[in-house]
Design a protein around this motif. Structure first.
Motif, PDB file in Angstrom:
ATOM      1  N   PHE A 154      -2.166   7.409  -1.869  1.00 32.47           N
ATOM      2  CA  PHE A 154      -3.296   8.297  -2.164  1.00 32.47           C
ATOM      3  C   PHE A 154      -4.504   7.506  -2.662  1.00 32.47           C
ATOM      4  CE2 PHE A 154      -5.342  10.143  -5.957  1.00 32.47           C
ATOM      5  CZ  PHE A 154      -6.177  11.059  -5.332  1.00 32.47           C
ATOM      6  N   ASN A 155      -4.288   6.613  -3.607  1.00 29.01           N
ATOM      7  CA  ASN A 155      -5.406   5.861  -4.163  1.00 29.01           C
ATOM      8  C   ASN A 155      -6.017   4.916  -3.133  1.00 29.01           C
ATOM      9  OD1 ASN A 155      -5.936   6.262  -7.245  1.00 29.01           O
ATOM     10  ND2 ASN A 155      -3.729   6.462  -6.997  1.00 29.01           N
ATOM     11  N   ARG A 156      -5.198   4.381  -2.251  1.00 34.96           N
ATOM     12  CA  ARG A 156      -5.747   3.529  -1.192  1.00 34.96           C
ATOM     13  C   ARG A 156      -6.589   4.357  -0.227  1.00 34.96           C
ATOM     14  NH1 ARG A 156      -4.022   1.247   3.934  1.00 34.96           N
ATOM     15  NH2 ARG A 156      -5.213  -0.681   4.216  1.00 34.96           N
ATOM     16  N   ALA A 157      -6.100   5.528   0.143  1.00 35.74           N
ATOM     17  CA  ALA A 157      -6.861   6.393   1.046  1.00 35.74           C
ATOM     18  C   ALA A 157      -8.172   6.830   0.409  1.00 35.74           C
ATOM     19  CB  ALA A 157      -6.020   7.617   1.422  1.00 35.74           C
ATOM     20  N   ASP A 213       0.141  12.189   9.728  1.00 33.73           N
ATOM     21  CA  ASP A 213      -1.059  12.649  10.441  1.00 33.73           C
ATOM     22  C   ASP A 213      -2.085  13.076   9.406  1.00 33.73           C
ATOM     23  OD1 ASP A 213      -0.137  15.157   9.529  1.00 33.73           O
ATOM     24  OD2 ASP A 213       0.865  15.583  11.438  1.00 33.73           O
ATOM     25  N   GLN A 214      -3.220  13.579   9.868  1.00 30.82           N
ATOM     26  CA  GLN A 214      -4.286  13.965   8.954  1.00 30.82           C
ATOM     27  C   GLN A 214      -3.878  15.136   8.076  1.00 30.82           C
ATOM     28  OE1 GLN A 214      -8.141  14.197  10.801  1.00 30.82           O
ATOM     29  NE2 GLN A 214      -9.051  15.335   9.100  1.00 30.82           N
ATOM     30  N   ALA A 215      -3.095  16.067   8.624  1.00 32.87           N
ATOM     31  CA  ALA A 215      -2.635  17.215   7.834  1.00 32.87           C
ATOM     32  C   ALA A 215      -1.763  16.763   6.669  1.00 32.87           C
ATOM     33  CB  ALA A 215      -1.869  18.185   8.731  1.00 32.87           C
ATOM     34  N   HIS A 216      -0.948  15.732   6.907  1.00 23.66           N
ATOM     35  CA  HIS A 216      -0.119  15.168   5.842  1.00 23.66           C
ATOM     36  C   HIS A 216      -1.001  14.595   4.732  1.00 23.66           C
ATOM     37  CE1 HIS A 216       3.087  11.944   4.628  1.00 23.66           C
ATOM     38  NE2 HIS A 216       3.000  12.918   3.740  1.00 23.66           N
ATOM     39  N   LEU A 217      -2.051  13.881   5.096  1.00 28.23           N
ATOM     40  CA  LEU A 217      -2.984  13.327   4.120  1.00 28.23           C
ATOM     41  C   LEU A 217      -3.619  14.438   3.289  1.00 28.23           C
ATOM     42  CD1 LEU A 217      -5.575  10.519   4.569  1.00 28.23           C
ATOM     43  CD2 LEU A 217      -6.365  12.761   3.840  1.00 28.23           C
ATOM     44  N   GLY A 243       0.811  -1.210   0.000  1.00 26.19           N
ATOM     45  CA  GLY A 243       0.000   0.000   0.000  1.00 26.19           C
ATOM     46  C   GLY A 243       0.841   1.254   0.000  1.00 26.19           C
ATOM     47  N   GLY A 244       2.059   1.150  -0.496  1.00 22.56           N
ATOM     48  CA  GLY A 244       2.953   2.306  -0.546  1.00 22.56           C
ATOM     49  C   GLY A 244       3.650   2.607   0.763  1.00 22.56           C
ATOM     50  N   ARG A 245       3.638   1.651   1.694  1.00 21.53           N
ATOM     51  CA  ARG A 245       4.188   1.908   3.022  1.00 21.53           C
ATOM     52  C   ARG A 245       5.610   1.377   3.205  1.00 21.53           C
ATOM     53  NH1 ARG A 245      -0.105   1.408   7.841  1.00 21.53           N
ATOM     54  NH2 ARG A 245       1.660   2.464   8.771  1.00 21.53           N
ATOM     55  N   ILE A 246       6.096   0.544   2.303  1.00 24.14           N
ATOM     56  CA  ILE A 246       7.436  -0.007   2.470  1.00 24.14           C
ATOM     57  C   ILE A 246       8.479   1.081   2.247  1.00 24.14           C
ATOM     58  CG2 ILE A 246       7.658  -0.734   0.043  1.00 24.14           C
ATOM     59  CD1 ILE A 246       9.113  -3.253   1.121  1.00 24.14           C
ATOM     60  N   ASP A 256      -8.228   8.119  11.063  1.00 26.42           N
ATOM     61  CA  ASP A 256      -8.011   6.678  10.966  1.00 26.42           C
ATOM     62  C   ASP A 256      -7.465   6.289   9.593  1.00 26.42           C
ATOM     63  OD1 ASP A 256      -8.866   6.305  13.532  1.00 26.42           O
ATOM     64  OD2 ASP A 256     -10.883   5.599  12.985  1.00 26.42           O
ATOM     65  N   ILE A 257      -8.019   6.902   8.551  1.00 30.53           N
ATOM     66  CA  ILE A 257      -7.546   6.604   7.196  1.00 30.53           C
ATOM     67  C   ILE A 257      -6.086   7.013   7.043  1.00 30.53           C
ATOM     68  CG2 ILE A 257      -7.794   7.224   4.760  1.00 30.53           C
ATOM     69  CD1 ILE A 257     -10.808   7.428   5.236  1.00 30.53           C
ATOM     70  N   ALA A 258      -5.736   8.181   7.585  1.00 28.26           N
ATOM     71  CA  ALA A 258      -4.351   8.650   7.504  1.00 28.26           C
ATOM     72  C   ALA A 258      -3.405   7.663   8.173  1.00 28.26           C
ATOM     73  CB  ALA A 258      -4.232  10.031   8.140  1.00 28.26           C
ATOM     74  N   ALA A 259      -3.778   7.196   9.350  1.00 31.99           N
ATOM     75  CA  ALA A 259      -2.929   6.244  10.066  1.00 31.99           C
ATOM     76  C   ALA A 259      -2.849   4.910   9.329  1.00 31.99           C
ATOM     77  CB  ALA A 259      -3.472   6.037  11.481  1.00 31.99           C
ATOM     78  N   ASP A 260      -3.992   4.457   8.811  1.00 32.89           N
ATOM     79  CA  ASP A 260      -4.049   3.173   8.116  1.00 32.89           C
ATOM     80  C   ASP A 260      -3.188   3.172   6.855  1.00 32.89           C
ATOM     81  OD1 ASP A 260      -4.758   0.646   7.359  1.00 32.89           O
ATOM     82  OD2 ASP A 260      -6.878   1.064   7.046  1.00 32.89           O
ATOM     83  N   CYS A 261      -3.097   4.327   6.191  1.00 39.99           N
ATOM     84  CA  CYS A 261      -2.382   4.417   4.914  1.00 39.99           C
ATOM     85  C   CYS A 261      -0.935   4.882   5.063  1.00 39.99           C
ATOM     86  CB  CYS A 261      -3.128   5.346   3.968  1.00 39.99           C
ATOM     87  SG  CYS A 261      -4.740   4.696   3.459  1.00 39.99           S
ATOM     88  N   GLY A 262      -0.492   5.109   6.293  1.00 36.83           N
ATOM     89  CA  GLY A 262       0.912   5.436   6.507  1.00 36.83           C
ATOM     90  C   GLY A 262       1.262   6.895   6.460  1.00 36.83           C
TER      91      GLY A 262
END
Length: 277
Positions: free
Chosen positions: A229-232, A254-258, A189-192, A245-251
């Motif tokens: 981005f597409n996963r979020a 924080d929410q501002a980063h998303l 999911g782009g987290r590696i 929660d979505i921000a944390a789940d997608c790596g």
């Protein structure tokens, strides 16, 4: 170009006019390299506007009518006219307009499939539209003429699918290490971490960046941003409305980063984008 129907029927699009749209899944020879094929034809005057967000699609558009107006990250200007072309990955929104006379076939490649099909460094297509004659030469011009002479969308699909399959058959396989790294980014999911990919391959980060950009068109970090981005966005459309929660789940940090990433890659806030059909 948007395409929803499997049967070739015409559909009214509110505020846009009348179009004929068909989308088809690729045949067995194209699977893994092509995500879908589309036929798009405007059948009445009007102004058609579509905004596409950062994605992993590399389109080949073969037009036999009026060109599209396309702007990368902005509204298209008078000189931004493109008929038959290929376009590489772009980490931002793409604004596409037409005016009632567009008609085309579009082949949507995966990045690795596009590398095999075009047989050139995908960095040459990144952030730009490149004319059909420049990417496929005389073969591309002949293909366009055949498609223009075909009687209907079924015949056009058959012609373009056979053409793509033949070039893929002749192509050399993509470097296994890059295919592995690409797959790891998608699966995670782009987290590696990029450093983890480089370590596993026994490469320096600089070497990985060069090889990856050649094969995919962007570096692993940019690809990871598009994947996250597409996963979020997908999660937000599954009635999971808590953006923290979505921000944390997608790596995201924080929410501002998303929110910043949504603005960069889609030109819109998360809430506005999630509400769109």
């Amino acid at each position: 170009m948007p395409a929803e129907s499997e049967d070739g029927s015409r559909h009214e699009i509110p505020g846009l006019g009348r179009v004929e749209m068909v989308r088809r899944a690729p045949g067995p020879r194209l699977r893994g390299s092509v995500t879908d094929l589309c036929f798009y034809c405007e059948t009445a005057p009007g102004r058609f506007r579509n905004v596409e967000y950062a994605s992993l699609t590399v389109p080949l558009v073969i037009s036999f009518a009026e060109p599209f107006a396309i702007g990368l990250g902005r509204e298209p200007g008078d000189n931004d006219r493109f008929a038959s072309f290929a376009a590489g990955l772009y980490a931002g929104p793409v604004v596409i307009e037409s005016f009632g006379g567009a008609c085309c076939v579009q082949v949507n490649f995966t990045p690795l499939g596009a590398r095999r099909f075009f047989g050139l460094p995908m960095s040459e297509l990144t952030d730009r539209m490149v004319g059909l004659d420049d990417v496929l030469g005389p073969e591309g011009i002949a293909l366009r003429e055949r498609l223009g002479d075909a009687s209907d969308w079924t015949a056009r699909f058959a012609i373009v699918e056979a053409f793509v399959a033949a070039r893929l058959t002749e192509a050399r396989e993509t470097q296994a290490e890059i295919a592995w790294a690409y797959d790891r980014i998608i699966v995670s999911g782009g987290r590696i971490r990029v450093s983890s990919l480089a370590d596993r391959l026994g490469w320096s980060r600089k070497h990985l960046l060069g090889k990856f950009s050649n094969a995919i068109g962007v570096g692993p970090k940019t690809l990871s941003r598009i994947v996250r981005f597409n996963r979020a966005l997908g999660l937000s459309r599954q009635d999971k409305s808590d953006w923290a929660d979505i921000a944390a789940d997608c790596g995201y940090a924080d929410q501002a980063h998303l929110v910043r990433e949504f603005r960069d890659l889609a030109g819109k806030t998360p809430t506005t984008l999630a509400a769109r059909p």
